[in-house]
Write an enzyme that holds these catalytic residues in place. Structure first.
Site, PDB file in Angstrom:
ATOM      1  N   SER A 233      41.703  43.107  38.867  1.00  0.00           N
ATOM      2  CA  SER A 233      41.502  44.023  37.730  1.00  0.00           C
ATOM      3  C   SER A 233      40.901  45.345  38.182  1.00  0.00           C
ATOM      4  O   SER A 233      41.302  46.419  37.711  1.00  0.00           O
ATOM      5  CB  SER A 233      40.638  43.374  36.642  1.00  0.00           C
ATOM      6  OG  SER A 233      39.446  42.866  37.181  1.00  0.00           O
ATOM      7  N   HIS A 263      42.667  34.772  38.044  1.00  0.00           N
ATOM      8  CA  HIS A 263      41.558  35.741  37.915  1.00  0.00           C
ATOM      9  C   HIS A 263      40.781  35.397  36.635  1.00  0.00           C
ATOM     10  O   HIS A 263      40.299  34.285  36.490  1.00  0.00           O
ATOM     11  CB  HIS A 263      42.181  37.152  37.917  1.00  0.00           C
ATOM     12  CG  HIS A 263      41.227  38.298  38.086  1.00  0.00           C
ATOM     13  ND1 HIS A 263      39.923  38.165  38.488  1.00  0.00           N
ATOM     14  CD2 HIS A 263      41.402  39.651  37.913  1.00  0.00           C
ATOM     15  CE1 HIS A 263      39.335  39.354  38.550  1.00  0.00           C
ATOM     16  NE2 HIS A 263      40.213  40.273  38.197  1.00  0.00           N
ATOM     17  N   HIS A 309      37.347  31.025  45.931  1.00  0.00           N
ATOM     18  CA  HIS A 309      37.233  32.473  45.756  1.00  0.00           C
ATOM     19  C   HIS A 309      37.859  33.173  46.951  1.00  0.00           C
ATOM     20  O   HIS A 309      37.821  32.657  48.064  1.00  0.00           O
ATOM     21  CB  HIS A 309      35.764  32.889  45.609  1.00  0.00           C
ATOM     22  CG  HIS A 309      35.607  34.228  44.971  1.00  0.00           C
ATOM     23  ND1 HIS A 309      35.644  35.400  45.687  1.00  0.00           N
ATOM     24  CD2 HIS A 309      35.469  34.584  43.666  1.00  0.00           C
ATOM     25  CE1 HIS A 309      35.510  36.414  44.857  1.00  0.00           C
ATOM     26  NE2 HIS A 309      35.416  35.954  43.615  1.00  0.00           N
ATOM     27  N   ARG A 318      26.693  33.902  40.159  1.00  0.00           N
ATOM     28  CA  ARG A 318      26.939  34.030  38.719  1.00  0.00           C
ATOM     29  C   ARG A 318      27.048  32.638  38.096  1.00  0.00           C
ATOM     30  O   ARG A 318      26.585  32.391  36.980  1.00  0.00           O
ATOM     31  CB  ARG A 318      28.220  34.848  38.477  1.00  0.00           C
ATOM     32  CG  ARG A 318      28.146  36.262  39.048  1.00  0.00           C
ATOM     33  CD  ARG A 318      29.475  36.982  38.998  1.00  0.00           C
ATOM     34  NE  ARG A 318      30.508  36.324  39.787  1.00  0.00           N
ATOM     35  CZ  ARG A 318      31.797  36.706  39.806  1.00  0.00           C
ATOM     36  NH1 ARG A 318      32.192  37.725  39.069  1.00  0.00           N
ATOM     37  NH2 ARG A 318      32.677  36.060  40.558  1.00  0.00           N
ATOM     38  N   ASP A 364      33.744  31.365  36.766  1.00  0.00           N
ATOM     39  CA  ASP A 364      34.471  30.780  35.640  1.00  0.00           C
ATOM     40  C   ASP A 364      34.233  29.274  35.470  1.00  0.00           C
ATOM     41  O   ASP A 364      34.655  28.688  34.478  1.00  0.00           O
ATOM     42  CB  ASP A 364      35.976  31.051  35.801  1.00  0.00           C
ATOM     43  CG  ASP A 364      36.260  32.541  35.824  1.00  0.00           C
ATOM     44  OD1 ASP A 364      35.718  33.250  34.969  1.00  0.00           O
ATOM     45  OD2 ASP A 364      37.018  32.993  36.700  1.00  0.00           O
TER      46      ASP A 364
END
Ligand code: CMX
Length: 427
Positions: A233, A263, A309, A318, A364
């Site tokens: 992105s 993504h 990743h 995160r 995620d």
């Protein structure tokens, strides 16, 4: 106190001088070589972009303007946007002045809702978001000033003005998409002096959600804000914006990339996978059951969403931040417990698969379970929340790139026959 425009003006002069000095003294200095595997492998690891807003060392995870994410989890999205843009955290006065630019742009034009209402009822929320952003392009101040012949030195100012317009409106647009798409009732108007997170919670109609929902939304908007410039992105936005397509064109393009399952859509895919596991085993599954389901998923040719990743080789900080939040606010929730159990099982399985370079959870893997706990069960909406946050980084990168007078992005491609010749001639 300096306004954000005054503060950035000072910084911009320094950035330009530094860049000119670097180029003058080291323009031919070789930074990296590119191998055939990297050309075939999606340019993985090829150092070819400058991005000052954040960096992602593979053994540390996200660092925003020199500060590790762990030290920023209590900040607001407004503070993070200021940090991304300037490299400094704002003091109270600076934050107030800065936030006013966002607050003054909350009103969503009526034609955006007309466009969204005209879309088929089963349109994906990410399509609604990207369409809403794109249809506002007609209001780009950058595009207008460009037509009037603005100077290159001023590109960043009008990119920033577009960023304030976009970021001011997006919570209302994202909330409106939620209410429209999932039949939650009429749109809710913004409150003039509310902060970005609070107003978003207000406009989705979840002000009465149980304790912690506001904190979760604030954390969500901070954790997804930026991840250097090489991800799909960000890179897309950088490339499109380098053609001097304004922020509406570039951000909409970048978010189309975020909508891919490898993504940003992975948060939707991941929570689906977790909910399926809980349904299949009628409650929090055992580690053996999770292990069986992981094997079944891999055998069917699918990836385990939320794991792996392209850059990281550690547990994503995160994810750790979300895990910590979940342990505080919803440790008894079976969906969250399944996330915890999965974390205990999946890395060991993925480690056994030689081709997988990173067996650890990414951002995620944990976010969806927390949203789900608060009754936010419209899974196809989750990537919109990722986008709402990521727009901060995409916009900040665009402002900084224009401030640094970066030229149009144009790497070189070669045909297969060129590679064959090159390899032959060097042997
Ligand atoms: N489950 C199964 N297989 C996986 C895997 C996973 N979680 N992660 C990597 N692999 C596979 C890849 O599909 C690839 O297989 P092929 O060579 O057969 O195509 C192989 O392992 C090597 O991949 P890699 O070099 O370790 O990872 P990449 O840089 O190619 O891809 C990523 C990174 C994120 C796309 C990949 O790990 C993945 O698909 N993960 C699951 C989806 C996901 O969680 N995406 C979100 C990432 C964070 C974000 O952007 O939001």
């Amino acid at each position: 106190m300096l306004s954000i425009y005054e503060k950035l003006s000072q910084k911009v002069d320094v950035w330009r001088a530094e860049g000119a000095e670097m180029l003058k003294n080291n323009g031919n200095f070789k930074v990296s070589d590119v191998t055939v595997s990297q050309i075939y492998g999606g340019m993985r690891g090829v150092i070819s972009l400058l991005c000052d807003t954040s960096e992602v060392p593979n053994d540390k995870g996200l660092i925003i303007r020199g500060t590790p994410l762990k030290e920023l989890t209590q900040k607001s999205p407004e503070e993070i946007f200021y940090l991304l843009l300037t490299g400094d955290l704002p003091n109270q006065e600076e934050l107030e002045e800065f936030s006013s630019h966002i607050r003054n742009n909350k009103e969503v034009p009526g034609y955006v809702w007309d466009v969204l209402r005209a879309l088929p009822a089963d349109t994906h929320p990410m399509v609604m978001l990207d369409t809403a952003i794109l249809c506002m392009q007609r209001e780009s101040v950058f595009a207008k000033k460009y037509d009037e012949g603005m100077k290159k030195n001023d590109y960043w100012k009008y990119t920033l003005e577009d960023a304030f317009n976009l970021i001011g409106r997006l919570p209302g647009i994202a909330a409106g998409i939620y209410r429209m798409r999932f039949n939650k009732g009429d749109l809710i108007a913004p409150v003039a002096d509310m902060d970005l997170t609070g107003d978003y919670v207000h406009m989705i109609g979840m002000e009465d959600a149980p304790k912690g929902f506001y904190e979760l939304m604030k954390l969500f908007l901070v954790l997804h804000s930026d991840h250097e410039a090489g991800n799909v992105s960000a890179l897309t936005t950088v490339v499109v914006n380098s053609a001097l397509s304004d922020l509406y064109y570039s951000v909409s393009a970048g978010l189309n990339g975020l909508a891919g399952p490898l993504h940003g859509l992975a948060n939707q895919e991941c929570i689906k996978w977790i909910v399926d596991t809980v349904d299949k085993f009628n409650g929090t599954p055992t580690k053996e059951q999770i292990s069986d389901y992981v094997t079944e998923t891999l055998k069917s040719g699918k990836v385990i969403p939320g794991y792996g990743h392209a850059v990281l080789r550690i547990v994503d900080p995160r994810f750790e931040a979300f895990l910590e939040f979940g342990k505080k606010y919803c440790s008894e929730n079976p969906i969250f417990q399944t996330v915890v159990q999965t974390f205990e099982v999946v890395p060991d399985i993925l480690k056994q698969i030689e081709k997988i370079k990173d067996p650890w959870p990414n951002v995620d893997a944990g976010s969806g379970a927390l949203l789900y706990h608060y009754g936010f069960k419209e899974l196809s909406y989750y990537t919109v929340l990722f986008a709402l946050s990521r727009v901060l980084g995409l916009s900040a990168q665009a402002v900084v790139n224009r401030a640094k007078l970066k030229p149009i992005t144009r790497p070189k491609s070669v045909p297969y026959s060129w590679l064959v010749e090159k390899v032959k001639s060097s042997s």
